[in-house]
Write an enzyme that holds these catalytic residues in place. Structure first.
Site, PDB file in Angstrom:
ATOM      1  N   ASP A   1       0.919  -1.169  -0.039  1.00 18.82           N
ATOM      2  CA  ASP A   1       0.016   0.189  -0.095  1.00 18.82           C
ATOM      3  C   ASP A   1       0.827   1.201   0.017  1.00 18.82           C
ATOM      4  O   ASP A   1       1.673   1.244   0.722  1.00 18.82           O
ATOM      5  CB  ASP A   1      -0.720   0.014   1.195  1.00 18.82           C
ATOM      6  CG  ASP A   1      -1.668   1.447   1.366  1.00 18.82           C
ATOM      7  OD1 ASP A   1      -2.542   1.420   0.481  1.00 18.82           O
ATOM      8  OD2 ASP A   1      -1.545   2.102   2.220  1.00 18.82           O
TER       9      ASP A   1
ATOM     10  N   GLU B   1       1.060  -0.154  -5.234  1.00 19.39           N
ATOM     11  CA  GLU B   1      -0.008   0.649  -5.373  1.00 19.39           C
ATOM     12  C   GLU B   1       0.577   2.183  -5.556  1.00 19.39           C
ATOM     13  O   GLU B   1       1.129   2.619  -4.493  1.00 19.39           O
ATOM     14  CB  GLU B   1      -0.824   0.861  -4.189  1.00 19.39           C
ATOM     15  CG  GLU B   1      -2.072   1.433  -4.187  1.00 19.39           C
ATOM     16  CD  GLU B   1      -2.479   2.392  -3.333  1.00 19.39           C
ATOM     17  OE1 GLU B   1      -3.622   3.120  -3.113  1.00 19.39           O
ATOM     18  OE2 GLU B   1      -1.756   2.560  -2.296  1.00 19.39           O
TER      19      GLU B   1
END
Length: 536
Positions: free
Chosen positions: A240, A282
């Site tokens: 993330d 990401e």
């Protein structure tokens, strides 16, 4: 194991050990904490004994289903019971959104403990039983790890000894990292939060302090988290918010060289333990920048999201003009190696982001077209919080969107509930507001609970939206799974078609797939072929 197989494994070990040492030197210098690195590598070699390598490029043939465990099936025992439903739908990989212990102020991306499962989802044993059961259904598991920050409730922050070593501090909130944008504009006013007599740095919520990767202990501890869950059976990881890992004064603190070194380090460690473990980045950035996250050849992340494809697809559908899709496909950089892959999606747990739309007039036009309710607005007009059917308003357009996302490029991701036309969940948003006291995070509207009454009663009933969408998608997934060669085939746009037609082909050796979609609300003839309105 044959002598050849042993030789290959030994070569991988030597390669990854060398990479770990080289990357460490590039980040911290040759003399920094070498004893800690040597001890870490020895531990990795021990972990390797209990984890099998995964098939090469398995993620290229994946069809991914993204869901929250609690919203989809209440807990991991419920998830295990629903594996048959997912297998029947036709997916072969589940991306489970954050499940680690968290106070849940940011949907689990605020991690309180990296090695504990959230209590309400069940025990660690329940999680491991779910993974084992998924593998028996030939379904792989992709786990979400937030590595840029933790929760303020994490023991590293609560412990005074590690608080000032593991996080980023300054005496005031005005003079350091002032070139950094505020990501949660409209929710946060600053990237600094006062705690005691000093301020800690955060790129997301004030309850999510950023980790200090200048401290080599932080890199080792976070990498151990990946290795730990890898040894428990996880097949890959979504990393993330990776662009923000490293900070430098007088920069925007995004995608700096040491950010890439950190990811290379994590990649080398996980590959040493279990080759072909997926690392998915990401990084919401233009593709010419995102391609750097693959590294040189294949020494960083295996896969990256193709964020710019998303707004271009939706803009093409809004204008009934294929040129935006044509442009983004033709301008997508070539992947640096056969191991690399784009991941694509129509909707996910976040907003329909307009961050990749540079032209302000286009951004406003797209926002005005899709944000049909001001309650859907996010980040001061920077995104739209709505489900796929809420955005497209038409079953045929949803079918068409699925046709494109399953064939146009890379590995497709489906968001839970879209298979039956799930809508925004206002009640779930209201419940979140009561707990968090945050009323401006409208992303919670496009999350919400899976409606199993609809699954059980409307999907089997002909004439319902749920029945039409589910069976159309299921048929498309049968075709998609049969095209095992498609990840080897480039997407080639077919020129000289009407403006409203999206036409492309995928071809590898003697295999060929032709895809034609009509964006317009009328029938169109394409080189002698009649294409119905709003349909593939």
């Amino acid at each position: 194991m044959s002598l050849l197989e042993k030789g290959i494994i030994l070569n991988i070990e030597n390669k990854e050990e060398t990479a770990l040492k080289r990357i460490w030197d590039e980040i911290y210098g040759e003399e920094e904490s070498k004893d800690k690195l040597e001890g870490f590598i020895k531990d990795l070699l021990k972990q390797k004994q209990i984890v099998k390598p995964k098939p090469t490029n398995w993620y290229k043939e994946a069809v991914i289903y993204c869901c929250y465990v609690d919203l989809f099936a209440q807990d991991f025992k419920g998830m295990t019971k629903k594996l048959g439903y997912l297998e029947e739908l036709g997916i072969n990989t589940i991306w489970i959104l954050p499940v680690l212990d968290s106070p849940m102020f940011d949907a689990g991306f605020d991690i309180r403990h990296y090695r504990k499962i959230r209590e309400e989802l069940g025990s660690t044993e329940d999680y491991l039983e779910f993974i084992a059961a998924a593998h028996k259904h030939n379904i792989r598991i992709l786990m979400d790890i937030a590595l840029n920050h933790t929760s303020i409730q994490h023991r590293w922050f609560q412990n005074e000894e590690t608080r000032y070593k593991y996080y980023i501090w300054h005496e005031d909130d005005k003079t350091k990292y002032q070139d950094c944008r505020i990501i949660f504009d409209g929710i946060c006013e600053s990237n600094w939060e006062k705690h005691g007599d000093a301020y800690f740095f955060h790129r997301f919520l004030p309850s999510q302090p950023d980790l200090n990767y200048r401290n080599p202990e932080v890199l080792i501890e976070v990498t151990k988290v990946f290795v730990h869950w890898l040894t428990q059976g996880v097949d890959g990881f979504r990393a993330d918010a990776v662009p923000f890992l490293w900070k430098e004064e007088h920069t925007e603190c995004e995608s700096l060289p040491n950010t890439h070194h950190i990811l290379k380090f994590i990649r080398a460690a996980t590959q040493l333990v279990s080759p072909n473990t997926l690392i998915l980045a990401e990084a919401c950035q233009p593709t010419q920048d995102v391609v750097n996250y693959f590294g040189s050849g294949h020494n960083q992340c295996h896969a990256c999201y193709h964020f710019p494809l998303l707004p271009n697809m939706f803009f093409s559908m809004a204008r009934e003009d294929s040129s935006f899709i044509d442009y983004i496909i033709q301008s997508t950089p070539k992947l640096p190696s056969n191991e690399c892959q784009w991941f694509v999606f129509l909707r996910c747990h976040d907003e329909l982001t307009l961050e990749m739309v540079d032209n302000e007039e286009m951004k406003k036009e797209m926002y005005d077209y899709y944000c049909r309710d001001e309650k859907w607005s996010f980040r001061k007009g920077g995104g739209v919080c709505a489900r796929l059917l809420d955005l497209l308003q038409d079953v045929n357009r949803v079918k068409m969107a699925h046709s494109m996302i399953l064939t146009i490029l890379g590995t497709p991701i489906l968001f839970y509930g879209d298979e039956y036309g799930k809508r925004n969940d206002e009640q779930y948003y209201e419940d979140f507001c009561k707990i968090s006291k945050i009323t401006t995070d409208h992303r919670y509207r496009n999350r919400g609970y899976m409606n199993w009454d609809v699954v059980d009663n409307e999907i089997p009933k002909k004439g319902t939206v749920a029945n039409e969408l589910y069976h159309d998608l299921k048929e498309k997934l049968i075709v998609r799974r049969s095209l095992t060669w498609m990840h080897e085939a480039p997407c080639v746009i077919i020129e000289d078609t009407p403006t409203c037609i999206v036409a492309y082909q995928r071809q590898a050796k003697d295999q060929r797939l032709l895809v034609i979609n009509n964006l317009a609300n009328k029938k169109v003839v394409v080189k002698g072929i009649e294409v119905s309105k709003n349909i593939e």
